[in-house]
Design a protein around this motif. Structure first.
Motif: not given
Length: 383
Positions: A1-11, A338-353
Motif C-alpha cells: 500500500m503506497g510503497a512504490l513511489a519509484v515504481g516496481h523493480s527500478h533498475p 485498474l487496481l483501486l483502493a478505498s479508504a475513509g471511515r465509510a470506505h467511500n473514498v478512492i485513494r490514488v498513490l
C-alpha cells in the motif's frame, strides 16, 4: 500500500540490492556497524524538514518508526501522554492501534490497548470540523482529560491516509506547533505514507511551513524493501541511552542499499516535480469526468501533489457516503485492468498513490478506465 513511489523493480534499486547481496546480507548494526546504515542516516539527516542538527534511527516498518518516535518523545520529556487525531492510522502494533481511530478492520477484538493515548478532532474542509474548531477541541482536551504538562507528544499525519487522504490545513499545523512550543510537547509528523515526494515535497509537512521535532518515514522510502526511519532533532534523539532503541533487522544492509538507491532516483528523476505534474493531471481528469447523469457522485477531489482522494457520495446535499457504489467501482475497475483502493471511515473514498515514475500515457489510461467504470456503476445504481 503506497510503497512504490519509484515504481516496481527500478533498475537502480535492483542493481544496488544485487551488489549488496554479493557483499553481505546481515549483521546487527548495534554490534557490527556497516557503512550503508551510516550513509543512509547521513542522507536523511541532510534532508530533515528542520534546520537544527538531526539524527536518524533506522527500523523495519512504519509502525516501528511511529512507536519508536513515541518512545523517544517520552524518554526526552519524562511524560506519558500522547495526543493523536481522529481518522488517523499509525500502525498495527498495540500502541499504534491505540493511536489509530478506525475500529474496523484494525482494532476490533485486539484490545485492551495501552493507555495515555488521547484522540482530538482532525479538521476537514468537506465535512468539518474547521481548523479553528479542532484547535479549540484540543484546548478543551487539555482542560478536561490531561494536563498539557503531562503530554509527551502530538502525533499527526500531515495528510491522513486511511481517513481518505485528508490534508491538514496549514493554519491547523501552525496552531499545533504553537501549542507544542507553549507546553514543551514533541511534535511528531507521521510521514510513513505521505513522505518521499508523494505530495510534491519530500515531506508533506513542508507544505505548511511547520517544523516537526521528529519524523516517521517508511513505505516508499525503501524502494520496495522493508525499511523505515525516525529522523529527529539531535537534542531529542540523544536523550535515549545506547541500547534503548534498535532491533535485529533494523536498517538491514539490503534495505539500506535499496533506500539509498531510491533517494538517488528521487533526486535524479526530480520526483518532487513529477509528483506535482501527476497530481495536476489526475485532479484535472477526475474533476472533469462526464458521467452523463445529473447526480453529483464525486463529492470532492482533494489532496497534495500526487496523493489524491476522490470522495464518492450519493448526493451533494446530504453528502451521504456512497459506500456500496465505491465497492462496486473498485470491483468493476479491477475487471478492466485498474487496481483501486478505498479508504475513509465509510470506505467511500478512492485513494490514488500512483508510482511517481508512471508515464502520462499510463495516467491517462487509468483515468479512462476510472471514467468508464464509474459510468457503469452509476448507470447500474440508477437503473
Amino acid at each position: 500500500m503506497g510503497a512504490l513511489a519509484v515504481g516496481h523493480s527500478h533498475p537502480q534499486v535492483v542493481d544496488a540490492v544485487r551488489t549488496q547481496l554479493q557483499r553481505f546480507t546481515h549483521t546487527f548494526f548495534g554490534s557490527i556497524p556497516y557503512d550503508g546504515y551510516v550513509r543512509l542516516a547521513e542522507r536523511l539527516n541532510a534532508i530533515a524538514p528542520f534546520p537544527s542538527p538531526a539524527k536518524t534511527l533506522l527500523v523495519t516498518t512504519g509502525a516501528e518508526a511511529v512507536e519508536n518516535a513515541v518512545k523517544i518523545a517520552r524518554f526526552h520529556s519524562g511524560r506519558r501522554g500522547v495526543v493523536v487525531f481522529s481518522g488517523g492510522f499509525h500502525g498495527r502494533t498495540l500502541l499504534t492501534l491505540a493511536m489509530t481511530s478506525q475500529l474496523d478492520p484494525y482494532k476490533r477484538g485486539f484490545g485492551p490497548f495501552p493507555t495515555d493515548v488521547y484522540h482530538a478532532p482532525f479538521p476537514s474542509a468537506y465535512r468539518g470540523p474547521s481548523a479553528d474548531e479542532s484547535l479549540e477541541a484540543l484546548r478543551n482536551l487539555f482542560e478536561t482529560q490531561i494536563e498539557p504538562d503531562q503530554v509527551a507528544a502530538m502525533v499527526i499525519e500531515p495528510v491522513q491516509g486511511e481517513a481518505g487522504f485528508l490534508p491538514a490545513p496549514p493554519e491547523f499545523m501552525r496552531g499545533l506547533r504553537a501549542l507544542c512550543d507553549a507546553h514543551d510537547i514533541v511534535l511528531i509528523a507521521d510521514e510513513v505514507q505521505s513522505g518521499f515526494a508523494r505530495t510534491g515535497r519530500v515531506f508533506a509537512v513542508e507544505h505548511s511551513g511547520v517544523e516537526p521535532d521528529l519524523v516517521a518515514l517508511g513505505k516508499s522510502f525503501g524502494g520496495g524493501l522493508p525499511i523505515a526511519a525516525v529522523i529527529g532533532k539531535a537534542v531529542i534523539m540523544d536523550a535515549v541511552p545506547p541500547g534503548g532503541l534498535g532491533g535485529t533487522y533494523a536498517g538491514n544492509p539490503l534495505a539500506c542499499a535499496a533506500a539509498l538507491a531510491a533517494l538517488n532516483v528521487l533526486e535524479e528523476e526530480n520526483l518532487t516535480a513529477r509528483s506535482m505534474e501527476i497530481g495536476e493531471r489526475l485532479t484535472t481528469g477526475f474533476r472533469s469526468l462526464n458521467l452523463g447523469t445529473n447526480c453529483p457522485i464525486i463529492g470532492e477531489v482533494r489532496g497534495l501533489g500526487a496523493m489524491i482522494g476522490i470522495e464518492l457520495v450519493d448526493d451533494a446535499m446530504s453528502q451521504r457516503p456512497a459506500t456500496a457504489l465505491t465497492a462496486r467501482l473498485v470491483e468493476d475497475a479491477a475487471k478492466h485492468g485498474l487496481l483501486l483502493a478505498s479508504a475513509g471511515r465509510a470506505h467511500n473514498v478512492i485513494r490514488v498513490l500512483a508510482p511517481l515514475t508512471a508515464s502520462n500515457e499510463i495516467i491517462d489510461e487509468a483515468l479512462a478506465i476510472f471514467d468508464e467504470s464509474l459510468a457503469r456503476v452509476v448507470a447500474l445504481a440508477n437503473a
